[in-house]
Write an enzyme that holds these catalytic residues in place. Structure first.
Site, PDB file in Angstrom:
ATOM      1  N   ASN A  95       0.754  -1.070   0.174  1.00 29.55           N
ATOM      2  CA  ASN A  95      -0.229   0.286  -0.491  1.00 29.55           C
ATOM      3  C   ASN A  95       0.626   1.108   0.210  1.00 29.55           C
ATOM      4  O   ASN A  95       2.216   1.506   0.646  1.00 29.55           O
ATOM      5  CB  ASN A  95      -0.398  -0.147   1.362  1.00 29.55           C
ATOM      6  CG  ASN A  95      -1.884  -1.105   1.022  1.00 29.55           C
ATOM      7  OD1 ASN A  95      -1.966  -1.958   0.274  1.00 29.55           O
ATOM      8  ND2 ASN A  95      -2.302  -1.454   2.190  1.00 29.55           N
ATOM      9  N   HIS A 112       5.775  -0.593  -2.959  1.00 29.57           N
ATOM     10  CA  HIS A 112       5.397   0.351  -4.061  1.00 29.57           C
ATOM     11  C   HIS A 112       5.396   1.402  -3.841  1.00 29.57           C
ATOM     12  O   HIS A 112       4.861   2.308  -4.042  1.00 29.57           O
ATOM     13  CB  HIS A 112       4.007  -0.496  -4.396  1.00 29.57           C
ATOM     14  CG  HIS A 112       3.855  -1.970  -4.698  1.00 29.57           C
ATOM     15  ND1 HIS A 112       3.229  -2.436  -5.247  1.00 29.57           N
ATOM     16  CD2 HIS A 112       4.815  -2.836  -5.071  1.00 29.57           C
ATOM     17  CE1 HIS A 112       2.922  -3.449  -5.824  1.00 29.57           C
ATOM     18  NE2 HIS A 112       4.257  -3.315  -5.325  1.00 29.57           N
ATOM     19  N   CYS A 120      11.619  14.411  -8.263  1.00 27.75           N
ATOM     20  CA  CYS A 120      11.405  14.921  -8.534  1.00 27.75           C
ATOM     21  C   CYS A 120      12.396  14.321 -10.032  1.00 27.75           C
ATOM     22  O   CYS A 120      14.014  13.465  -9.579  1.00 27.75           O
ATOM     23  CB  CYS A 120      12.634  16.320  -8.171  1.00 27.75           C
ATOM     24  SG  CYS A 120      13.153  17.320  -9.889  1.00 27.75           S
ATOM     25  N   CYS A 123      16.307  16.481 -10.426  1.00 30.99           N
ATOM     26  CA  CYS A 123      17.589  15.859  -9.625  1.00 30.99           C
ATOM     27  C   CYS A 123      17.557  15.011  -8.607  1.00 30.99           C
ATOM     28  O   CYS A 123      17.878  14.572  -7.774  1.00 30.99           O
ATOM     29  CB  CYS A 123      17.250  17.327  -8.751  1.00 30.99           C
ATOM     30  SG  CYS A 123      16.045  17.715  -7.454  1.00 30.99           S
ATOM     31  N   SER A 181      -4.705 -10.245  -3.151  1.00 35.05           N
ATOM     32  CA  SER A 181      -5.603 -10.795  -3.555  1.00 35.05           C
ATOM     33  C   SER A 181      -4.128 -11.171  -5.047  1.00 35.05           C
ATOM     34  O   SER A 181      -4.606 -12.543  -5.555  1.00 35.05           O
ATOM     35  CB  SER A 181      -5.858 -10.086  -5.048  1.00 35.05           C
ATOM     36  OG  SER A 181      -4.815  -9.284  -6.015  1.00 35.05           O
ATOM     37  N   ASN A 205      -8.306 -12.479   4.596  1.00 41.18           N
ATOM     38  CA  ASN A 205      -8.704 -12.119   3.950  1.00 41.18           C
ATOM     39  C   ASN A 205     -10.105 -12.063   3.673  1.00 41.18           C
ATOM     40  O   ASN A 205     -10.550 -13.386   4.403  1.00 41.18           O
ATOM     41  CB  ASN A 205      -8.292 -12.518   2.342  1.00 41.18           C
ATOM     42  CG  ASN A 205      -7.995 -11.452   1.136  1.00 41.18           C
ATOM     43  OD1 ASN A 205      -7.490 -10.831   1.222  1.00 41.18           O
ATOM     44  ND2 ASN A 205      -8.268 -12.276   0.014  1.00 41.18           N
TER      45      ASN A 205
HETATM   46  P1  OAD Z   1      -5.947  -6.151  -4.722  1.00 42.31           P
HETATM   47  O1  OAD Z   1      -6.852  -5.290  -5.014  1.00 42.31           O
HETATM   48  O2  OAD Z   1      -5.658  -6.745  -6.131  1.00 42.31           O
HETATM   49  O3  OAD Z   1      -6.860  -7.454  -4.085  1.00 42.31           O
HETATM   50  C1  OAD Z   1      -7.482  -6.753  -2.661  1.00 42.31           C
HETATM   51  C2  OAD Z   1      -7.620  -7.932  -1.723  1.00 42.31           C
HETATM   52  O4  OAD Z   1      -8.318  -7.554  -0.247  1.00 42.31           O
HETATM   53  C3  OAD Z   1      -8.641  -9.353  -2.595  1.00 42.31           C
HETATM   54  O5  OAD Z   1      -7.898 -10.284  -2.480  1.00 42.31           O
HETATM   55  C4  OAD Z   1      -9.655  -8.634  -1.192  1.00 42.31           C
HETATM   56  O6  OAD Z   1     -10.510  -9.899  -1.217  1.00 42.31           O
HETATM   57  C5  OAD Z   1      -9.150  -8.183  -0.118  1.00 42.31           C
HETATM   58  N1  OAD Z   1     -10.774  -7.691   0.781  1.00 42.31           N
HETATM   59  C6  OAD Z   1     -11.347  -6.818   0.284  1.00 42.31           C
HETATM   60  N2  OAD Z   1     -12.075  -5.948   1.613  1.00 42.31           N
HETATM   61  C7  OAD Z   1     -11.093  -6.613   2.311  1.00 42.31           C
HETATM   62  C8  OAD Z   1     -11.187  -6.711   3.298  1.00 42.31           C
HETATM   63  N3  OAD Z   1     -12.432  -5.735   3.738  1.00 42.31           N
HETATM   64  N4  OAD Z   1     -10.594  -7.386   4.599  1.00 42.31           N
HETATM   65  C9  OAD Z   1      -9.976  -7.719   4.424  1.00 42.31           C
HETATM   66  N5  OAD Z   1      -9.564  -8.130   2.953  1.00 42.31           N
HETATM   67  C10 OAD Z   1     -10.556  -7.556   2.016  1.00 42.31           C
HETATM   68  O7  OAD Z   1      -4.731  -5.585  -4.326  1.00 42.31           O
HETATM   69  P2  OAD Z   1      -3.073  -5.698  -3.520  1.00 42.31           P
HETATM   70  O8  OAD Z   1      -2.793  -7.499  -3.248  1.00 42.31           O
HETATM   71  O9  OAD Z   1      -2.939  -5.286  -2.233  1.00 42.31           O
HETATM   72  O10 OAD Z   1       0.093  -2.099  -7.214  1.00 42.31           O
HETATM   73  O11 OAD Z   1      -3.126  -5.617  -5.106  1.00 42.31           O
HETATM   74  C11 OAD Z   1      -1.427  -5.491  -4.897  1.00 42.31           C
HETATM   75  C12 OAD Z   1      -1.059  -4.020  -6.086  1.00 42.31           C
HETATM   76  O12 OAD Z   1      -1.333  -3.673  -6.818  1.00 42.31           O
HETATM   77  C13 OAD Z   1      -1.321  -2.886  -5.593  1.00 42.31           C
HETATM   78  O13 OAD Z   1      -0.346  -2.284  -4.358  1.00 42.31           O
HETATM   79  C14 OAD Z   1      -1.189  -1.788  -6.514  1.00 42.31           C
HETATM   80  C15 OAD Z   1      -2.114  -2.587  -7.479  1.00 42.31           C
HETATM   81  O14 OAD Z   1      -1.842  -2.454  -9.159  1.00 42.31           O
HETATM   82  C16 OAD Z   1       0.418  -0.757  -8.008  1.00 42.31           C
HETATM   83  O15 OAD Z   1      -0.485   0.051  -8.037  1.00 42.31           O
HETATM   84  C17 OAD Z   1       1.805  -1.197  -8.378  1.00 42.31           C
END
Ligand code: OAD
Length: 237
Positions: A95, A112, A120, A123, A181, A205
């Site tokens: 996050n 991330h 910048c 620089c 996810s 999750n």
């Molecule tokens: P995702 O949106 O891919 O996954 C979120 C996960 O959280 C899913 O498995 C949901 O089931 C779960 N979820 C949703 N609500 C929840 C809750 N209240 N309690 C517990 N779990 C919950 O997000 P990330 O896995 O973080 O990168 O995604 C990874 C990366 O993809 C991010 O850091 C970002 C994105 O593109 C960049 O921007 C480079």
């Protein structure tokens, strides 16, 4: 389970969902409404920096307006309780928000990057940043306008802190993934690495992730409920 000495926690967007920050891949998630290739790559920024700034300005404002939830607070508590016992927590997050820090976590590896920092391209200065960015914003370090960008990792860029994250993972005796996810590497590969090293693995999750089959155990439900419950249980062991 023996009392763990070195706990490695990986968090994703799900841990901040109940703080009002959207997840990416859930139904209605950020990447179902916006195309990441138009917003979250260096090429997109090169093509249309105004659009990319607009998108991240909104996200930055959302982060500033949000507050940590019970899952963030429980993780900060875990860090201090483990330290009191002579054990340790390594908290690695995908996050870009600062909700772990605002809940009291002292050490957080933002693989991330952080949306409340700007970099910048001219620089290479990196600085705390809470305001909107635009092409007119001058860099406080070099004075040039147009080169500032959010200091976050876009698709196609190298995640940060990989050396210390890899070392912490190898030393861990418990790996816990929370609210992710399992779709984005390298973080998505950590559970398989942990398993190969004989480290116990646990998923917290809302629902089974893409990687669910790799975990030794899992607890499903909202992070604000399952994370405090799991941590209370862990601290009793
Ligand atoms: P995702 O949106 O891919 O996954 C979120 C996960 O959280 C899913 O498995 C949901 O089931 C779960 N979820 C949703 N609500 C929840 C809750 N209240 N309690 C517990 N779990 C919950 O997000 P990330 O896995 O973080 O990168 O995604 C990874 C990366 O993809 C991010 O850091 C970002 C994105 O593109 C960049 O921007 C480079």
């Amino acid at each position: 389970m023996n009392s763990p000495q070195r706990v490695f926690v990986l968090t994703g967007a799900g841990v901040s969902a109940e703080s009002g920050l959207g997840t990416f891949r859930d139904r209605g998630g950020i990447w179902s409404r916006f195309d990441p290739m138009q917003l979250a790559t260096p090429e997109a920024f090169g093509r249309d920096p105004v659009l990319v700034h607009e998108f991240y300005n909104l996200r930055r404002r959302g982060v500033i307006a949000a507050a940590p939830n019970a899952a963030h607070t429980a993780l900060a508590h875990l860090e201090s309780r483990l330290q009191q016992r002579g054990a340790s927590l390594f908290l690695c997050t995908q996050n870009v928000d600062d909700l772990h820090e605002r809940a009291g976590s002292r050490t957080v590896s933002h693989m991330h990057g952080e949306i409340l920092e700007a970099r910048c391209l001219g620089c290479e200065a990196v600085m705390p940043w809470r305001e909107d960015l635009s092409l007119e914003t001058p860099c406080p370090a070099c004075g040039e306008a147009g080169g500032l960008r959010p200091d976050i990792v876009w698709f196609g860029e190298m995640p940060k802190h990989l050396d210390i994250i890899g070392a912490a993972l190898r030393e861990a005796d418990l790996f816990v993934a929370i609210g992710t996810s399992g779709a984005v590497y390298p973080a998505a590969g950590y559970v398989a690495q942990a398993r190969a090293l004989g480290i116990r693995t646990c998923e917290l999750n809302l629902e089974p992730s893409d990687n669910a089959a790799h975990f030794d155990e899992a607890r499903y439900g909202p992070a604000s409920v399952v994370v405090p419950e799991f941590i209370a249980w862990l601290l009793e062991t």
